[in-house]
Design an enzyme around this catalytic site. Structure first.
Site, PDB file in Angstrom:
ATOM      1  N   GLU A  30      -0.024  -4.450  -1.091  1.00 19.09           N
ATOM      2  CA  GLU A  30       0.955  -5.329  -1.745  1.00 19.09           C
ATOM      3  C   GLU A  30       1.871  -5.835  -0.641  1.00 19.09           C
ATOM      4  O   GLU A  30       2.520  -5.059   0.043  1.00 19.09           O
ATOM      5  CB  GLU A  30       1.674  -4.554  -2.840  1.00 19.09           C
ATOM      6  CG  GLU A  30       0.625  -3.927  -3.777  1.00 19.09           C
ATOM      7  CD  GLU A  30       1.184  -3.176  -4.964  1.00 19.09           C
ATOM      8  OE1 GLU A  30       2.099  -3.712  -5.589  1.00 19.09           O
ATOM      9  OE2 GLU A  30       0.682  -2.085  -5.262  1.00 19.09           O
ATOM     10  N   CYS A  80      10.400  -8.676  -2.065  1.00 22.61           N
ATOM     11  CA  CYS A  80       9.196  -9.497  -1.938  1.00 22.61           C
ATOM     12  C   CYS A  80       9.233 -10.613  -2.970  1.00 22.61           C
ATOM     13  O   CYS A  80       8.686 -11.683  -2.776  1.00 22.61           O
ATOM     14  CB  CYS A  80       7.959  -8.639  -2.120  1.00 22.61           C
ATOM     15  SG  CYS A  80       8.018  -7.667  -3.623  1.00 22.61           S
TER      16      CYS A  80
HETATM   17  P1  NAD Z   1       6.453  -3.079   7.073  1.00 22.93           P
HETATM   18  O1  NAD Z   1       5.131  -3.716   6.924  1.00 22.93           O
HETATM   19  O2  NAD Z   1       7.173  -3.263   8.338  1.00 22.93           O
HETATM   20  O3  NAD Z   1       6.315  -1.499   6.867  1.00 22.93           O
HETATM   21  C1  NAD Z   1       5.768  -0.940   5.686  1.00 22.93           C
HETATM   22  C2  NAD Z   1       5.229   0.451   6.002  1.00 22.93           C
HETATM   23  O4  NAD Z   1       4.108   0.318   6.882  1.00 22.93           O
HETATM   24  C3  NAD Z   1       6.242   1.351   6.700  1.00 22.93           C
HETATM   25  O5  NAD Z   1       6.147   2.657   6.171  1.00 22.93           O
HETATM   26  C4  NAD Z   1       5.754   1.311   8.141  1.00 22.93           C
HETATM   27  O6  NAD Z   1       6.109   2.457   8.864  1.00 22.93           O
HETATM   28  C5  NAD Z   1       4.258   1.237   7.949  1.00 22.93           C
HETATM   29  N1  NAD Z   1       3.511   0.741   9.111  1.00 22.93           N
HETATM   30  C6  NAD Z   1       3.962  -0.067  10.110  1.00 22.93           C
HETATM   31  N2  NAD Z   1       2.968  -0.284  11.003  1.00 22.93           N
HETATM   32  C7  NAD Z   1       1.877   0.375  10.559  1.00 22.93           C
HETATM   33  C8  NAD Z   1       0.552   0.509  11.029  1.00 22.93           C
HETATM   34  N3  NAD Z   1       0.140  -0.089  12.150  1.00 22.93           N
HETATM   35  N4  NAD Z   1      -0.312   1.249  10.321  1.00 22.93           N
HETATM   36  C9  NAD Z   1       0.066   1.840   9.169  1.00 22.93           C
HETATM   37  N5  NAD Z   1       1.328   1.761   8.679  1.00 22.93           N
HETATM   38  C10 NAD Z   1       2.218   1.030   9.355  1.00 22.93           C
HETATM   39  O7  NAD Z   1       7.332  -3.580   5.828  1.00 22.93           O
HETATM   40  P2  NAD Z   1       8.844  -3.243   5.478  1.00 22.93           P
HETATM   41  O8  NAD Z   1       9.730  -3.959   6.439  1.00 22.93           O
HETATM   42  O9  NAD Z   1       9.019  -1.773   5.300  1.00 22.93           O
HETATM   43  O10 NAD Z   1       8.961  -3.887   4.030  1.00 22.93           O
HETATM   44  C11 NAD Z   1       9.231  -5.228   3.811  1.00 22.93           C
HETATM   45  C12 NAD Z   1       7.962  -5.995   3.463  1.00 22.93           C
HETATM   46  O11 NAD Z   1       7.364  -5.433   2.312  1.00 22.93           O
HETATM   47  C13 NAD Z   1       8.228  -7.444   3.117  1.00 22.93           C
HETATM   48  O12 NAD Z   1       7.245  -8.247   3.696  1.00 22.93           O
HETATM   49  C14 NAD Z   1       8.097  -7.469   1.597  1.00 22.93           C
HETATM   50  O13 NAD Z   1       7.751  -8.723   1.064  1.00 22.93           O
HETATM   51  C15 NAD Z   1       7.027  -6.458   1.387  1.00 22.93           C
HETATM   52  N6  NAD Z   1       7.063  -5.927   0.031  1.00 22.93           N
HETATM   53  C16 NAD Z   1       6.070  -6.292  -0.840  1.00 22.93           C
HETATM   54  C17 NAD Z   1       6.092  -5.841  -2.153  1.00 22.93           C
HETATM   55  C18 NAD Z   1       5.024  -6.207  -3.129  1.00 22.93           C
HETATM   56  O14 NAD Z   1       4.959  -5.598  -4.187  1.00 22.93           O
HETATM   57  N7  NAD Z   1       4.168  -7.174  -2.854  1.00 22.93           N
HETATM   58  C19 NAD Z   1       7.128  -5.017  -2.564  1.00 22.93           C
HETATM   59  C20 NAD Z   1       8.112  -4.659  -1.644  1.00 22.93           C
HETATM   60  C21 NAD Z   1       8.059  -5.117  -0.357  1.00 22.93           C
END
Ligand code: NAD
Length: 519
Positions: free
Chosen positions: A287, A321
């Site tokens: 997501e 998001c």
């Molecule tokens: P992010 O992608 O930076 O991090 C999300 C998670 O992924 C964190 O726990 C991070 O540590 C982990 N991560 C980072 N690099 C990784 C890798 N290489 N391998 C595996 N895991 C890794 O996102 P964020 O800044 O925490 O959240 C904001 C983003 O989330 C925005 O883009 C927002 O739109 C999205 N979001 C989407 C929804 C939805 O339902 N579609 C809901 C909430 C947030």
């Protein structure tokens, strides 16, 4: 026998008693801050020397707690422990697994203001936003418990075939890597994790680096009930180290991720690789981001539209998001709606949300985010007309506060109209007419949420068919999906088209087994 699912009501903060209860919860939470938290793998608490602090973005020097940074070895241990635990957890009856969720929901409900208070401090949510996050977490627990019981055995759906006795059961997948973002730091990890667990999978849960504390409190609700060791493992640490490893591990069966487009794509690619010893193709439930729009035509209730634009753009500082980071307004009513939206936004109170209910917008989540958003504001000044905001709000404690910021006259292909900024920045675009507005709305790589304000039935019907978003709203804001009411998840680069809080979401965490016995 369970009562029918009902959404957790939001707190009525107009009642002085509720305000007092929330203030008291904030004080209780503050009195126990600062602890050092371990990894929890196979029921064992493991402390690592290298830790990272979770801080209050309103007062960055305020450390709320420290968390061990897991290593690649810890990630391997967590996946292998989960794999062992899965061997028996998968056979635990669905209703027994569901009871862990129901009990966690009841306990979270009793202490709901405490969970919300942690989010006020850890990610800068206003009271109202934090309360909604906690309510959604409770909903996920209560809702998925019921769905798991409904889905476990679907034999009644089969076509009868007399010579055989038939069964259709939904069985779990195996070990799930659950990787969460910080922006709904309670609801989203609770939802992903509980969906995985109640379906019979064992979980390695990696919280976001910026919000491990509220996630830790949530996991306690399961551990305190005595969920078997290894079924729910808590692996704090960096995404590129432990996150990447639990995605890659050959014993991982699926990845449930919510986060940015960039990381989601990376996970999708890594998960596609089959490693030596791996016996399955990994499933990914991703997501991702959004660049959501609120459309307004000339027939709309313009006051409601202006309110909806501001709420969609600036709720939780635009860090959703689902945030309506674009407003697309037909020229006939453009000036009127824009000036009213600016007027409403100018009244929003920015400040540390623990100061009280009157704070509408807290800080953005960290220094890095602040820098990224300020860069986009700089880009915006080249791409549009700055109508309001554009500056940090300076406080003595150095909190990461930004004014709500509005750009007008933005072109549909401008960077601030295309890229997810994830902050309080709204790009407003004029459209020639409704058809042009709908074209602009669909002209992004995302497809998460969208709203249309119009009184014309024919246009609502066109939008119903052609507005390509997972969550479409008419004559209301584009944020605030409710579990079971508005199944949530987007199209295209917003993810893998899953629908959290929907009747079939748990199927993503299961596989169907058909059994026939010749009589
Ligand atoms: P992010 O992608 O930076 O991090 C999300 C998670 O992924 C964190 O726990 C991070 O540590 C982990 N991560 C980072 N690099 C990784 C890798 N290489 N391998 C595996 N895991 C890794 O996102 P964020 O800044 O925490 O959240 C904001 C983003 O989330 C925005 O883009 C927002 O739109 C999205 N979001 C989407 C929804 C939805 O339902 N579609 C809901 C909430 C947030």
């Amino acid at each position: 026998m369970l009562p029918v699912f009902k959404n957790e009501p939001l707190t009525d903060f107009s009642k002085p008693a509720e305000q007092a209860a929330f203030s008291a919860a904030l004080e209780r939470v503050k009195s126990r801050l600062g602890a050092n938290h371990p990894l929890v793998i196979n029921g064992r608490e493991i402390y690592r020397e290298t830790t990272s602090a979770t801080i209050n973005p309103s007062r960055p020097q305020e450390v709320l707690g420290t968390f061990s940074k897991g290593t690649v070895d810890d990630a391997n241990y967590a996946v292998e422990s989960a794999y062992e635990a899965f061997k028996s957890w998968q056979h635990t009856p669905a209703d027994e697994r569901a009871r862990y969720l129901l009990k966690a929901a009841a306990e979270m409900r009793r202490r709901k203001h405490e969970f919300s208070a942690i989010m006020v401090l850890e990610v800068g949510k206003s009271w109202v936003e934090a309360d909604a996050d906690t309510a959604e977490a409770i909903d996920f627990l209560d809702y998925y418990a019921r769905q798991a019981m409904r889905l476990a055995d679907q034999s009644h759906l089969l076509t009868m075939y007399a010579p055989e006795q038939l069964q259709l059961v939904n069985i779990p997948l195996g070990v799930g890597a659950v990787i969460a973002p910080w922006n709904f730091p309670l609801a989203i990890p609770t939802g992903m994790m509980s969906a995985a667990l109640v379906s019979g999978n064992a979980v390695v849960f990696k919280p976001a680096e910026l919000s491990p504390l509220v996630a830790w409190e949530m996991c306690q609700l399961f551990w305190r009930q005595g969920i078997p060791d290894g079924v729910l493992n808590f692996l704090s640490g960096s995404g590129s180290v432990v996150g990447a490893r639990i995605v890659d591990h050959p014993l991982t069966r699926f990845i449930s991720f919510t986060g940015s487009k960039e990381v989601g794509i990376n996970i999708h690619e890594s998960a596609a690789k089959v490693h030596p010893g791996q016996k399955w193709l990994k499933r990914t439930i991703l997501e991702m981001g959004g660049k959501d729009a609120v459309l307004v035509d000339e027939t709309a209730d313009l006051e409601a539209a202006a309110v909806g634009i501001v709420q969609s753009a600036f709720g939780f500082q635009g860090q959703k998001c689902s945030a309506g980071s674009r407003a697309i307004i037909v020229r006939e009513v453009y000036d009127q709606v824009v000036s009213r939206a600016v007027e409403i936004a100018s009244k929003l109170q920015v400040g540390a949300p623990d100061a009280g209910l009157h704070i509408d917008m807290g800080p953005v989540v960290d220094q890095k985010s602040m820098g990224k958003i300020m860069n986009y504001i700089e880009v915006g000044t080249q791409e549009g007309q700055l109508l309001f905001g554009g500056s940090p709000v300076v406080t003595p404690e150095g909190g990461y506060f930004l004014q709500p910021t509005i750009f007008g006259g933005v072109d549909g292909r401008a960077r601030i109209a295309q890229e997810e900024i994830f902050g309080p920045v709204l790009a407003i675009m004029p459209a020639d007419n409704f058809e042009h507005a709908l074209f602009l709305a669909n002209d992004t790589e995302f497809g998460l949420t969208g709203a249309l304000y119009s009184m014309r039935r024919d246009r609502l019907e066109v939008a119903r068919r052609e507005y390509h978003v997972g969550n479409l709203y008419f004559n209301r804001k584009c944020t605030g999906a409710l579990v079971g009411v508005h199944p949530f998840g987007g199209f295209n680069m917003s993810g893998t088209d899953s629908k959290a809080g929907s009747p079939d979401y748990l199927m993503l965490f299961m596989q169907a087994k058909s059994i026939a016995e010749r009589l």
